[in-house]
Write a protein that holds these residues in place. Structure first.
Motif, short mmCIF file in Angstrom:
data_model
loop_
_atom_site.label_atom_id
_atom_site.label_comp_id
_atom_site.label_asym_id
_atom_site.label_seq_id
_atom_site.Cartn_x
_atom_site.Cartn_y
_atom_site.Cartn_z
N ASP A 74 0.89 -1.19 0.02
CA ASP A 74 0.08 0.17 -0.08
C ASP A 74 1.21 1.29 -0.14
O ASP A 74 2.05 1.13 -0.17
CB ASP A 74 -1.16 0.09 1.03
N ARG A 75 0.38 2.22 0.18
CA ARG A 75 1.34 3.56 -0.06
C ARG A 75 0.65 4.62 0.99
O ARG A 75 0.48 5.86 0.85
CB ARG A 75 1.14 4.42 -1.28
N ALA A 76 0.36 4.24 2.25
CA ALA A 76 0.00 4.69 3.34
C ALA A 76 0.89 5.94 3.64
O ALA A 76 0.52 7.08 4.02
CB ALA A 76 -0.32 4.09 4.64
N GLU A 77 2.16 5.51 3.51
CA GLU A 77 3.15 6.68 4.11
C GLU A 77 3.06 7.89 2.72
O GLU A 77 3.28 8.83 3.53
CB GLU A 77 4.65 6.32 3.85
N GLU A 78 3.00 7.43 1.63
CA GLU A 78 2.88 8.67 0.65
C GLU A 78 1.60 9.45 0.87
O GLU A 78 1.62 10.79 1.04
CB GLU A 78 2.62 7.95 -0.68
N GLU A 114 0.29 9.84 3.93
CA GLU A 114 0.42 10.76 5.10
C GLU A 114 1.22 11.94 4.90
O GLU A 114 0.98 13.05 5.16
CB GLU A 114 0.97 9.83 6.12
N ALA A 115 2.27 11.61 3.77
CA ALA A 115 3.20 12.70 3.36
C ALA A 115 2.31 13.91 2.62
O ALA A 115 2.48 15.13 2.82
CB ALA A 115 4.32 12.34 2.51
N ARG A 116 1.18 13.47 1.91
CA ARG A 116 0.63 14.49 1.24
C ARG A 116 -0.17 15.09 2.18
O ARG A 116 -0.50 16.36 1.99
CB ARG A 116 -0.39 13.33 0.27
N THR A 155 0.75 16.50 4.77
CA THR A 155 1.64 17.69 5.15
C THR A 155 2.03 18.38 4.00
O THR A 155 3.00 19.10 4.06
CB THR A 155 2.73 17.18 5.98
N ARG A 206 2.99 17.48 0.49
CA ARG A 206 3.44 16.93 -0.51
C ARG A 206 2.54 16.76 -1.71
O ARG A 206 1.58 15.87 -1.56
CB ARG A 206 4.18 15.47 -0.32
N THR A 216 6.10 2.76 -7.25
CA THR A 216 6.25 2.03 -5.87
C THR A 216 5.34 0.65 -5.96
O THR A 216 5.60 -0.38 -5.46
CB THR A 216 6.00 2.99 -4.86
#
Ligand code: NIG
Ligand code: FE
Length: 383
Positions: free
Chosen positions: A72-76, A78-80, A82, A84, A93
């Motif tokens: 999954d892309r949970a980190e991406e 989350e960064a969005r 803030t 990104r 990915t």
């Protein structure tokens, strides 16, 4: 085998003469709608569901998903949150994660998502490939998809994978890759966007699909204005999807070429972007569909009720417009005529809501109102 659903407070059929009925009932026999009328006049059947004054809609037709993927892309995400921005590059990915996932695990994951979709009322599902991006990998993803649905779309042109030039990759997609998937995929799609494929590259891929009689879809005008919609109109695509940034010429082209605009507001929600001009499209006479775009990058939801709520709150659709787009519109995007409505002869696919009207889908966001889901006359979820 026949099924009677009676006690329906509000029944949406999309029959031309009476698209919405009150105090209605419906009979499904041998998988097809056989009778629609007043609840007080309903004939007997082998089985019965008492809707208890609730709402019955055609099952949702989700005409745009990317359900086959690893990780999954949970980190991406989350960064969005803030700041990104979303870019097409994140797809790589998921390509790496998908290639590292066994076929059995990919199938199990896709099934879980399809069951999740079914529980929220989706009875017809389109699934795209696009996270394999090599001949054997794209075929593997479509083999998984065909276990779930007949509506399988080849999206080899999702992004150029690492280690190959764009020109060589486009030739591979329109040649050997298309050959390898042609017995599974009924449609071909391409991502027309900066960082993905330009108009000529999309034309090359889509026209190769058209030459094989495949239906055409295109990811168009998602992140900025661009040529995607005009390519769709020029090639007679069934749909242009996303359609977030549209000129007046784009809107007219969609209408004149009878290209369905498949709108995916959950992607805009998740990427914190402006919403597509749904009202403008409808007012111009374009056929609009709503879909989830379920994928790990821009829209990790299978919920058509959530999409309907967003379309009402953020895109200026009335609840009835939104339900129509999520049923009839989706069927038009897939160019199918027997789902997305409940006229006599249609497939017996429906959703029973614990709510007095379809308005509650937008009025009570985030609440699971789906009491039962019926597919070809069989209760497949709830009851
Ligand atoms: O429809 N836009 C292209 N494809 C997907 C996103 C894919 C991803 O980020 O993994 C979409 O939004
Ligand atoms: Fe998509």
């Amino acid at each position: 085998m026949s099924l009677l659903v009676d006690g329906i407070g509000c029944l949406v059929t999309w029959e031309p003469d009476s698209p919405v009925r009150q105090n209605a009932a419906l009979v499904i026999a041998d998988g097809r709608v056989a009778w629609v009328g007043a609840s007080s006049e309903a004939p007997a059947a082998d089985e019965r569901i008492d809707a208890g004054g609730g709402t019955v809609l055609p099952g949702f037709v989700d005409a745009h998903t990317h359900l086959v993927f690893g990780g999954d892309r949970a980190e991406e995400f989350e960064a969005r949150l803030t700041g990104r921005p979303y870019t097409a590059g994140g797809i790589r990915t998921t390509v790496a994660a998908t290639r590292a996932t066994s076929s059995a695990e990919l199938l199990a994951r896709t099934r879980r998502l399809a069951v999740e979709a079914l529980r929220s009322g989706t009875t017809t599902l389109e699934i795209k490939s696009g996270y394999g991006l090599a001949v054997d990998q794209e075929r593997r993803c479509l083999e998984v998809a065909r276990e779930i649905t007949p509506h399988c779309t080849f999206l080899g042109a999702h992004v150029v994978p690492d280690g190959i030039s764009p020109a060589t990759y486009v030739d591979e997609v329109r040649g050997p890759m298309l050959d390898a998937v042609a017995d599974i995929a009924t449609a071909v799609d391409a991502f027309c966007e900066e960082g993905a494929f330009d108009a000529d590259q999309c034309r090359a891929v889509l026209s190769a699909g058209a030459a094989r009689g495949m239906r055409l879809h295109i990811h168009a005008n998602q992140l900025r204005p661009g040529p995607g919609v005009s390519v769709a109109a020029e090639l007679g695509a069934a749909s242009a999807d996303h359609c977030t940034h549209l000129s007046d010429t784009d809107v007219t082209a969609l209408r004149d070429a009878d290209v369905v605009a498949v709108l995916v507001p959950a992607a805009e929600f998740s990427t914190r972007s402006a919403y597509a001009p749904a009202r403008r499209l409808l007012d111009a006479g374009v056929t609009v569909a709503l879909a989830t775009d379920c994928n790990p990058g821009t829209s990790y939801t299978t919920s058509m009720p959530f999409v309907i709520a967003l379309a009402c709150r953020e895109m200026g659709l009335s609840p009835l417009d939104a339900v129509r787009a999520a049923t009839w519109g989706g069927a038009r995007a897939l160019r199918t005529t027997d789902v997305g409505h409940l006229s006599v002869g249609a497939r017996g696919d429906l959703v029973v809501l614990d709510a007095p009207s379809y308005v509650h889908l937008a009025y009570r966001p985030g609440v699971n109102l789906v009491r039962a889901v019926v597919r070809e006359g069989m209760v497949v979820s709830g009851g």
